[in-house]
Structure formats: structure tokens, C-alpha cells
Design a protein around this motif. Structure first.
Motif, PDB file in Angstrom:
ATOM      1  N   TYR A   1      -1.621  -5.602 -12.485  1.00  0.00           N
ATOM      2  CA  TYR A   1      -1.015  -4.426 -12.188  1.00  0.00           C
ATOM      3  C   TYR A   1       0.546  -4.552 -12.191  1.00  0.00           C
ATOM      4  O   TYR A   1       1.323  -3.305 -12.114  1.00  0.00           O
ATOM      5  CB  TYR A   1      -1.563  -3.808 -10.975  1.00  0.00           C
ATOM      6  CG  TYR A   1      -1.129  -4.593  -9.615  1.00  0.00           C
ATOM      7  CD1 TYR A   1      -0.087  -4.024  -8.957  1.00  0.00           C
ATOM      8  CD2 TYR A   1      -2.040  -5.505  -9.195  1.00  0.00           C
ATOM      9  CE1 TYR A   1       0.275  -4.663  -7.963  1.00  0.00           C
ATOM     10  CE2 TYR A   1      -1.533  -6.145  -8.048  1.00  0.00           C
ATOM     11  CZ  TYR A   1      -0.497  -5.859  -7.364  1.00  0.00           C
ATOM     12  OH  TYR A   1      -0.239  -6.440  -6.449  1.00  0.00           O
TER      13      TYR A   1
ATOM     14  N   VAL B   1      -3.454  -2.187  -4.639  1.00  0.00           N
ATOM     15  CA  VAL B   1      -4.181  -1.725  -6.020  1.00  0.00           C
ATOM     16  C   VAL B   1      -5.090  -0.443  -5.952  1.00  0.00           C
ATOM     17  O   VAL B   1      -5.329   0.069  -4.743  1.00  0.00           O
ATOM     18  CB  VAL B   1      -5.139  -2.818  -6.525  1.00  0.00           C
ATOM     19  CG1 VAL B   1      -4.399  -4.195  -6.714  1.00  0.00           C
ATOM     20  CG2 VAL B   1      -6.324  -3.219  -5.619  1.00  0.00           C
TER      21      VAL B   1
ATOM     22  N   SER C   1      -9.133  -1.612  -9.293  1.00  0.00           N
ATOM     23  CA  SER C   1      -9.265  -2.855  -9.278  1.00  0.00           C
ATOM     24  C   SER C   1     -10.070  -3.459  -8.179  1.00  0.00           C
ATOM     25  O   SER C   1     -10.504  -4.528  -8.211  1.00  0.00           O
ATOM     26  CB  SER C   1      -7.664  -2.910  -9.046  1.00  0.00           C
ATOM     27  OG  SER C   1      -6.897  -2.752 -10.086  1.00  0.00           O
TER      28      SER C   1
END
Length: 370
Positions: free
Chosen positions: A92, A332, A336
Motif C-alpha cells: 500500500y 490499511v 487488505s
């Protein structure tokens, strides 16, 4: 590197051009037929810290067409989750805050090479943001179709890059149908249909292996909806195996939301094709809320060939996964965080093996109050 499209179903070959249809006449999704050079492992330490360090295996012909924002080379950190040692791949941390930048860099580079000037794409958010950003850098006009209930943060990000956002009421599949009605007007920069996107995603496996000094992980666990991350990883595995760089195949473990899990359903029922679901419920994991994955058959085959597994997690487990990662300083989005419940449920992830989990999108993309 020259390449052709080849249908994943009927194996018919097609030439690549900006006017080519996005899928085969039989309805199958295209793969790339290509010949790649061997990657000079010994020279990588002196190269740029992005996916383009693997230049020999990326099918864009002219370096002048490369569109990059420094995507890739994201951290790999060790944690203990559910009593299992796991290496978290913080993907990410790519430029637009999701792993989709890998695919967007290669796809938009190829679009530039083909002379594309206007493109459209459908997305629940992350892929749309990535395509919008890379099109902005390439000077390509871009429109992104998104479900109306997509995270507002993702919609703001997409429009901030200058892309025109069109919100479509209803499911993710209705958004895809809406954009496909406009294909005569411009190039379809689909992260689900176009195989060049997968050519960028495959670099996550190259990168993990390089970070492990070319030792192959025993298992890799990841969120899966339309499946670009597992499909791309499988391409990377196949290429490095054929080069003789690695000598074993990691188990690939896919995690789906129990609210929308057509691939899991086909897997546990022993089927080879994925039937669309028409009763999907709302899920926090919007990025994998896919009722009809266009490459479902390929995903099933990959999981079985790698002795992998498909598991589902509940909405409660998704939110708990976010909290577990927050307590480790990792923020996240819920999509995720499905890997946390997946790690707990998977019978294929062994405690003392080398296990990698891929974190795909930032929490800034989908703010939820916990």
C-alpha cells in the motif's frame, strides 16, 4: 519485447493495437504470448528502485514510453499473527497508496506506446486512482466509472488527478457493464481484462524473492476479488521458475469476503468454473466485492496447481483484522485486512515456514471509524 494476445480459453492469437477488442471473440480473457530475456540477477543491486529494475521481463518495447512514479520496492517486515510468523509486504506504500500502481505503470506505458489519447476504466477505487494518476503523467485523457457507494476518499483521489468520475448506481458488475457501452469512443484501460496490467503486478513476486535473497516463500496470502494480484503473482512464479532462478512453487492462498465469495464457492464445490453470484451482501472489503470475476477459471487453476487454498472471512473478522494491524502501527483499508482472518483460518500456512502476506491498499483510501 514483442508480444501477441492469446485467448485464455480458445487459444486464438490476436494482434495488439489500440483498436483491438478487449476480449476474444469467444468471450475469453486475453493473456500475453511473449518471449522474455533472462533477468541478470547479478546486476540488480545497481538499478533503479522501482518495478522497472526488472526491465528485461516487462513487455514495453521502447524505454521512451515508460510511465513511472517510482512504484514498487515496498518494505517486507516480519510479524507474528495468529501464532504464525509472517512477512508483511507493505504494498500500500506505492505512489497512489495501493499495489495497483504496478499494473497501471505497465499498462499506461503500453497505452502510450500504442498512441492512445483517451481511455476509460471501471473500478471500485484503487485501480481507478492508479490509472488516473499514470494517465495524468502520460498526458492521456481519462474517465473512471465507479460504483456510487465507493469510498468517498477514493473518488476524491481519482478526480484530483484530473480524471472524469462517473458514478454508477448498483453493483460493481453494473459499473463494468456501463463502461463497456462506451468502448467505441476510447481505449478500455481495464485492469481486469487487459493482460498488460498483470505484467506489472507480477513484479511483486520478483520483488519478494529479491528481498529474500532469491529464496522462495512457502506460501503467499492475499485478498482476491477479480484476482489481478494472484494472477500476476502466478506469472512471476512461472517466469522465475522457467529461468531457473527459483526451484519451488509457493502455495497461493486467496482470501475472499464471506459476503461475496464466488471463487471460494466454486473451489469448495470442486468446480472448474466460477458461476456469478446474484445475492452478494454489502462488505467492508469493497475492493474484492466481485460477484462475477472474468478470470475466475484461471484463478481456480492457479490455486489448485500451487497446492493453495481459498478461505473466507466474516465482516467481524475483517474489522478485527484492521484493528490487529493498527496495533502494529499499520493502517490499511478493510480489503487488505482480510489477510488477518485468512491467516488464522488457513491450513496451508505453517508456523515455521516462510509466509508472505500482501497488504494492498492504505487505510487512507477508506476511512472507517473503529
Amino acid at each position: 519485447m514483442r508480444a501477441n494476445y492469446i485467448c485464455s480459453k480458445c487459444r486464438k492469437k490476436s494482434q495488439i493495437s489500440k483498436n483491438a477488442c478487449y476480449k476474444c471473440e469467444c468471450g475469453g480473457a486475453f493473456e500475453l504470448e511473449k518471449t522474455i530475456k533472462r533477468l541478470p540477477i547479478e546486476n540488480l543491486k545497481d538499478r533503479i528502485g522501482s518495478i522497472w529494475r526488472y526491465r528485461e521481463v516487462i513487455p514495453v518495447e521502447n524505454d521512451n514510453n515508460i510511465v513511472s512514479l517510482g512504484e514498487g520496492m515496498t518494505p517486507l517486515i516480519q510479524e507474528n499473527i495468529s501464532g504464525k510468523k509472517v512477512l508483511l509486504k507493505l504494498d500500500y506504500l506505492c505512489s497512489t497508496c495501493s499495489y495497483k500502481d504496478r499494473g497501471a505503470s505497465v499498462l499506461v506505458s503500453k497505452m502510450k506506446e500504442l498512441g492512445v489519447r483517451t481511455a476509460i476504466e471501471d473500478s471500485s477505487g484503487n485501480a481507478g486512482a492508479a490509472i488516473a494518476a499514470y494517465c495524468a503523467k502520460a498526458g492521456i485523457s481519462c474517465g473512471i466509472f465507479c460504483p456510487q457507494d465507493s469510498s468517498k476518499e477514493k473518488l476524491v483521489q481519482i478526480s484530483s488527478y484530473g480524471a472524469k468520475v462517473t458514478k454508477i448506481p448498483g453493483s460493481r458488475e453494473k459499473t463494468a457493464i456501463a463502461v463497456q457501452k462506451r468502448l467505441k469512443e476510447c481505449f478500455y484501460a481495464s485492469h481486469n481484462w487487459n493482460p498488460y496490467f498483470l505484467e506489472g503486478i507480477k513484479t511483486v513476486f520478483y520483488e519478494v524473492c529479491e528481498q529474500l535473497h532469491w529464496e522462495t516463500p512457502d506460501s503467499i496470502i492475499m485478498p482476491v476479488g477479480y484476482g489481478s494480484i494472484i494472477l500476476g503473482t502466478a506469472i512471476g512464479i512461472r517466469e522465475l521458475k522457467n529461468m531457473g532462478v527459483i526451484n519451488k512453487i509457493p502455495r497461493l492462498i486467496a482470501v475472499q469476503s464471506g459476503a461475496c465469495s464466488p471463487i471460494y464457492k466454486a473451489f469448495v464445490e470442486g468446480k472448474n468454473e466460477v458461476a456469478p453470484l446474484y445475492n452478494c451482501k454489502h462488505t467492508y472489503a469493497e475492493g474484492i466485492a466481485c460477484a462475477n470475476p472474468v478470470r475466475g477459471e484461471q484463478i481456480l487453476k492457479i490455486v489448485r496447481e500451487t497446492d493453495g487454498e481459498i478461505v473466507t472471512v466474516s465482516e467481524k473478522e475483517i474489522i478485527e483484522g484492521v484493528k490487529v494491524l493498527l496495533r502494529k502501527g499499520i493502517y490499511v483499508e478493510p480489503t487488505s485486512a482480510v489477510i488477518i482472518g485468512g491467516l488464522a483460518k488457513s491450513s496451508k500456512v505453517k508456523k515455521e515456514e516462510i509466509n508472505v502476506a500482501i497488504l494492498t491498499g492504505s487505510g487512507l483510501k477508506s476511512t472507517v471509524h473503529y
